[in-house]
Design an enzyme around this catalytic site. Structure first.
Site, short mmCIF file in Angstrom:
data_model
loop_
_atom_site.label_atom_id
_atom_site.label_comp_id
_atom_site.label_asym_id
_atom_site.label_seq_id
_atom_site.Cartn_x
_atom_site.Cartn_y
_atom_site.Cartn_z
N GLU A 346 -25.25 101.18 31.88
CA GLU A 346 -24.96 100.34 33.04
C GLU A 346 -24.51 98.97 32.54
O GLU A 346 -25.11 98.41 31.63
CB GLU A 346 -26.21 100.19 33.91
CG GLU A 346 -26.05 99.21 35.07
CD GLU A 346 -27.36 99.02 35.85
OE1 GLU A 346 -28.18 99.97 35.88
OE2 GLU A 346 -27.57 97.94 36.40
N GLU A 351 -24.52 89.39 38.53
CA GLU A 351 -25.64 89.46 39.47
C GLU A 351 -26.12 88.05 39.75
O GLU A 351 -26.14 87.20 38.85
CB GLU A 351 -26.80 90.27 38.88
CG GLU A 351 -26.51 91.75 38.71
CD GLU A 351 -27.69 92.51 38.14
OE1 GLU A 351 -28.23 93.39 38.84
OE2 GLU A 351 -28.07 92.23 36.99
#
Length: 468
Positions: A346, A351
């Protein structure tokens, strides 16, 4: 490291633990064209500089030692000094005396933060003028500099430019300013070579130039990838085109999220002004399991239309600033359905777990046994006055390294050569992209009382460009 229970992107409702080559449609001159020009100025400048470099062959360059043999494979690695090393990951690094131009080798001292491979940073070549790096054939390469800021280094004390073929490609590189004193830093320098040598140079601005190790890796698949562009043009209230797949439902998504993702245009829709808007709402909804959630939001992927491996990935967007929200732009290994997470890998390109404007880039993959690791590539604090405005976020991805930028400024990187021995590099195969706006979860926590809803993530465009 980020302490949280990590996302399991392959979980759907009801499951239980089981290229920046061309812009699409033109929009009004005062809007999209200006935004893309501003967001990509840094990348275009580097591309022009590399193009101007032409054939990167050395001419009468003096080395610190004997001539190096021609490479036998797509990757070559050198470490400062006259003796090679086998690092903590079992990789052999040749001595750099055959490729370095000048400089003295010094012992860097004990320990290096920010790396799982401290053997790379025990020595450094100080005040060399650069390297003449042989390559196996013409093509696109990732040159990676492994640098260590001295423990007594202050911001601004040591600063230098990096050149390729005499053209500046990295300006005012300051390791202490980027990662702090005593920390290691991997810096990506992408190059396109038409000859047999990468002519890598350094121009001191202040203090000394210190390089612990350098590698060059061929991107053997650079010529076969295409591009993906979406400017999100369309009437207000319209849905996204068929290249995007909705992932819907609740169930926590591996992070105990509180929301339920839907395909409703209340949660995901074009705004008619060239943006995609993902909206998180406070409202009761029953998911496929018959459970009632109290928030709705949206989650989109390119799983059925785009599998990318290496290249430049970029988006321009506005992030919501409410507490207890996790807006994200990320990627998951396309093999997730067959191998599961975290083996698939991932990549979190962006974020924002808190309303203070600190953005994160990180990677996740398999450690020993069934464990997963989380490795932070970089954290950057957006200026307070601009947190709620548009910013351009990008990732440059080459074999063995990922580098992350905001508004053209690099703020993070992660390299295979800095991974600890027990952590597997899971980022040299195809991935697909995801946009989502999560509500609550183990990270970042539940929305505090008083958080206003709806909250919106506004996306101007997304572009994926192959290396060539």
């Amino acid at each position: 490291m980020i302490e949280r229970i990590l996302k399991h992107p392959h979980r759907r409702a009801g499951e239980r633990d089981n290229l920046r080559l061309a812009v699409g449609r033109a929009r009004s001159p005062g809007r999209a064209g200006g935004r893309r020009a501003a967001g990509g100025a840094h990348i275009r400048a580097v591309a022009l500089a590399l193009a101007a470099a032409g054939v990167l062959a050395g001419c009468g360059l003096s080395h610190s030692g004997p001539s190096t043999p021609r490479p036998s494979g797509p990757s070559e690695r050198w470490v400062a000094g006259s003796v090679g090393i086998t690092d903590s990951r079992g990789t052999f690094w040749q001595p750099d005396v055959s490729v370095a131009r000048g400089g003295q080798v010094a012992t860097a001292g004990s320990g290096a933060a920010g790396t799982g491979n401290p053997a790379l940073y025990r020595k450094a070549r100080v005040d060399g003028s650069g390297y003449e790096l042989p390559v196996v054939k013409p093509g696109t390469y990732a040159v990676v500099l492994h640098l260590l800021a001295p423990r007594d280094a202050g911001v601004g004390q040591n600063m230098f430019d990096v050149t390729v073929g005499g053209q500046t490609v990295v300006s005012a590189l300051d390791v202490a300013a980027r990662v702090g004193a005593g920390h290691a830093l991997a810096v990506l320098v992408p190059v396109t070579v038409t000859g047999e040598v990468v002519d890598l140079g350094f121009r001191p601005r202040r203090g000394e130039v210190s390089v612990s190790a350098v590698s060059v890796t061929l991107d053997s698949a650079a010529t076969i990838r295409g591009t993906f562009t979406d400017d999100f043009a369309g009437p207000a209230g319209a849905t996204v085109d068929s290249r995007w797949t909705f992932e819907t439902g609740g169930g926590g998504w591996g992070n105990n999220e509180l929301g339920v993702y839907t395909s409703s245009n209340k949660n995901v829709a074009l705004d008619g002004a060239g943006n995609l808007v993902i909206t998180a709402r406070r409202e009761d909804i029953r998911d496929a399991d018959g459970k009632t959630g109290h928030y709705t939001s949206g989650r989109l992927t390119t799983k059925n239309s785009l599998d990318l491996q290496y290249g430049h990935v970029e988006t321009r967007l506005v992030l919501p600033t409410g507490g207890g929200l996790l807006p994200a732009f990320w990627a998951v290994g396309s093999n997730v359905d067959s191998v599961g997470w975290p083996v698939s890998g991932e990549i979190d390109i962006l974020e924002l777990p808190a309303p203070n404007g600190s953005i994160y880039a990180s990677v996740h993959g398999p450690a020993q046994g069934d464990a997963a690791y989380a490795r932070v590539a970089g954290i950057h604090r957006l200026p307070a006055a601009t947190v709620a405005g548009f910013h351009t976020y990008s990732m440059d991805w080459y074999p063995g390294i990922l580098q992350f930028s905001v508004d053209g400024t690099v703020y993070g990187s992660v390299s295979v050569d800095d991974m600890p021995p027990g952590q597997t590099w899971a980022f040299d195969h195809p991935f697909y992209l995801i946009f989502n706006l999560a509500v609550g979860g183990n990270w970042p926590g539940s929305p505090p009382a008083g958080t206003r809803f709806p909250q919106k993530m506004v996306i101007d465009y997304v572009q994926v460009t192959g290396h060539n």
